[in-house]
Design a protein around this motif. Structure first.
Motif, PDB file in Angstrom:
ATOM      1  N   LEU A 228      19.734  44.504  40.929  1.00  0.00           N
ATOM      2  CA  LEU A 228      20.013  43.067  40.950  1.00  0.00           C
ATOM      3  C   LEU A 228      21.500  42.793  41.154  1.00  0.00           C
ATOM      4  CD1 LEU A 228      17.586  41.846  38.141  1.00  0.00           C
ATOM      5  CD2 LEU A 228      17.316  41.627  40.615  1.00  0.00           C
TER       6      LEU A 228
ATOM      7  N   TYR B 292      21.963  43.237  44.739  1.00  0.00           N
ATOM      8  CA  TYR B 292      21.458  42.059  45.446  1.00  0.00           C
ATOM      9  C   TYR B 292      22.468  40.915  45.384  1.00  0.00           C
ATOM     10  CZ  TYR B 292      18.871  37.774  46.320  1.00  0.00           C
ATOM     11  OH  TYR B 292      18.488  36.548  46.790  1.00  0.00           O
TER      12      TYR B 292
ATOM     13  N   ARG C  22      23.044  40.414  49.006  1.00  0.00           N
ATOM     14  CA  ARG C  22      21.963  39.488  49.377  1.00  0.00           C
ATOM     15  C   ARG C  22      20.855  40.192  50.159  1.00  0.00           C
ATOM     16  NH1 ARG C  22      22.471  35.669  45.711  1.00  0.00           N
ATOM     17  NH2 ARG C  22      24.537  34.749  45.704  1.00  0.00           N
TER      18      ARG C  22
ATOM     19  N   SER D  84      17.255  41.315  50.149  1.00  0.00           N
ATOM     20  CA  SER D  84      16.098  40.925  49.344  1.00  0.00           C
ATOM     21  C   SER D  84      15.328  42.118  48.794  1.00  0.00           C
ATOM     22  CB  SER D  84      15.157  40.051  50.182  1.00  0.00           C
ATOM     23  OG  SER D  84      14.728  40.741  51.345  1.00  0.00           O
TER      24      SER D  84
ATOM     25  N   TYR E 215      16.409  44.680  47.255  1.00  0.00           N
ATOM     26  CA  TYR E 215      16.888  45.014  45.914  1.00  0.00           C
ATOM     27  C   TYR E 215      16.233  44.122  44.861  1.00  0.00           C
ATOM     28  CZ  TYR E 215      20.619  47.409  48.492  1.00  0.00           C
ATOM     29  OH  TYR E 215      21.329  48.214  49.340  1.00  0.00           O
ATOM     30  N   ALA E 216      16.158  42.841  45.133  1.00  0.00           N
ATOM     31  CA  ALA E 216      15.568  41.906  44.175  1.00  0.00           C
ATOM     32  C   ALA E 216      14.074  42.175  44.001  1.00  0.00           C
ATOM     33  CB  ALA E 216      15.804  40.468  44.634  1.00  0.00           C
TER      34      ALA E 216
ATOM     35  N   CYS F 207      12.762  43.410  40.342  1.00  0.00           N
ATOM     36  CA  CYS F 207      11.859  42.533  39.581  1.00  0.00           C
ATOM     37  C   CYS F 207      10.492  43.188  39.376  1.00  0.00           C
ATOM     38  CB  CYS F 207      11.705  41.196  40.305  1.00  0.00           C
ATOM     39  SG  CYS F 207      13.200  40.183  40.299  1.00  0.00           S
TER      40      CYS F 207
END
Length: 334
Positions: free
Chosen positions: A272, A275, A279, A281, A283-284, A288
């Motif tokens: 995170l 990310y 930016r 995506s 990674y996010a 999560c």
């Protein structure tokens, strides 16, 4: 750097015209140019041409031809069909096949896949297809080695051979598919070494889970380092997947829930943070997903009731939301 340039580079990477590291180099060069222009307003700037001018259209990279994409797809299908045929032939006739036939089948498939990858790489054609065939060939070569050597030693030697081939291909071709193959081989290697080398035959099975969990942490470290020299998004996403695998192993380990929570939180936290800086995506999404699986499972094993899980998730949610508010406030002040 303008968002228009960022969008255009992302489109070219998706279309296969540019590789990710090439797009990153162009972004860095654009940022450096803008920084130099801001630092020295009197510095002459290159003349920008109108958007619809002929020269601007000439500089735009040509879109890949449909025939090129068709040939690449046919290559993927051919490699997959060959691998599927070998698997079906082996499974259907494993008991009836002699040792020589097993070795010949695996070796022939590995030679065809690796040979095709080498030829394409030498011709400098279809680099993505070449790396995909090489990734499959490395795995098949490891299986053929296992069949040839047999036993516990065969499993260890097969992993070593497959890993050596994958490392060589990754150094030469530098494509994400070989990173994925390397991750799969290392994951199998962790399980093989845990079961055949480090776990005593008389020891309880639960102790091996903690050993495997430690091995996957080492795999995550390896891919974190690979992200500094190869495809960063793929490498760091696979590092997160290794941390997830480690968390699962610690959940199996007796009284390993705390370690599972620690590992299952450290990996997503790093992703995170990445990310927030890049930016990307992926990674996010990976971060999560790990949190949503590990936290409820570990909390349920610790508390043995759903209310405890709910309370733990509320606390985790409050911490994350507070962090978001603090970071947003800090950014607005800047």
């Amino acid at each position: 750097m303008s968002s228009r340039l960022d969008d255009e580079l992302s489109r070219l990477v998706s279309a296969g015209v540019l590789r990710q590291y090439q797009a990153d180099s162009i972004r860095d060069a654009a940022d450096a140019e803008i920084g130099a222009a801001l630092a020295d307003p009197g510095r002459p700037r290159p003349q920008q041409e109108p958007e619809g001018s002929e020269s601007a259209k000439e500089k735009e990279p040509p879109a890949p031809a449909h025939t090129s994409a068709l040939v690449e797809v046919l290559g993927y299908i051919g490699g997959a069909l060959l691998l599927g045929a070998v698997a079906l032939l082996t499974l259907a006739n494993w008991g009836e096949m002699g040792r020589a036939a097993r070795i010949t089948t695996g070796t022939a498939a590995a030679v065809v896949l690796l040979g095709s990858a080498v030829v394409l790489a030498l011709l400098r054609r279809r680099e993505q297809l070449s790396s995909a065939l090489a990734a499959l060939g490395c795995c098949v070569a490891g299986f053929a080695t296992f069949v040839a050597v047999e036993g516990e030693a065969g499993r260890v030697v097969g992993v070593v051979v497959a890993l050596a081939l994958a490392a060589g291909g990754l150094w030469w071709l530098k494509e994400p598919s070989l990173l994925v193959a390397t991750f799969g081989i290392l994951a199998v290697g962790v399980l093989v070494i845990t079961a055949d080398v480090l776990t005593p035959d008389t020891g309880p099975a639960a102790n091996s889970a903690g050993i495997a969990g430690t091995g996957f942490i080492l795999v995550a470290f390896v891919f974190a380092m690979l992200g500094l020299v190869r495809d960063q998004v793929t490498s760091w996403s696979l590092a997160g997947a290794a941390m997830f695998s480690s968390s699962i192993c610690w959940l199996v380990q007796e009284r390993g829930e705390i370690m599972a929570l620690a590992v299952g939180t450290a990996g997503p936290a790093a992703l995170l943070v990445a990310y927030g800086r890049t930016r990307r995506s992926a990674y996010a999404v990976v971060g999560c997903a790990i949190l949503l699986v590990i936290w409820p499972t570990a909390l349920y094993q610790l508390t043995d009731n759903l209310a405890g899980v709910a309370i733990g998730l509320v606390v985790a949610s409050a911490v994350l939301l507070l962090a978001v508010l603090m970071l947003s406030r800090r950014r607005s002040n800047e």
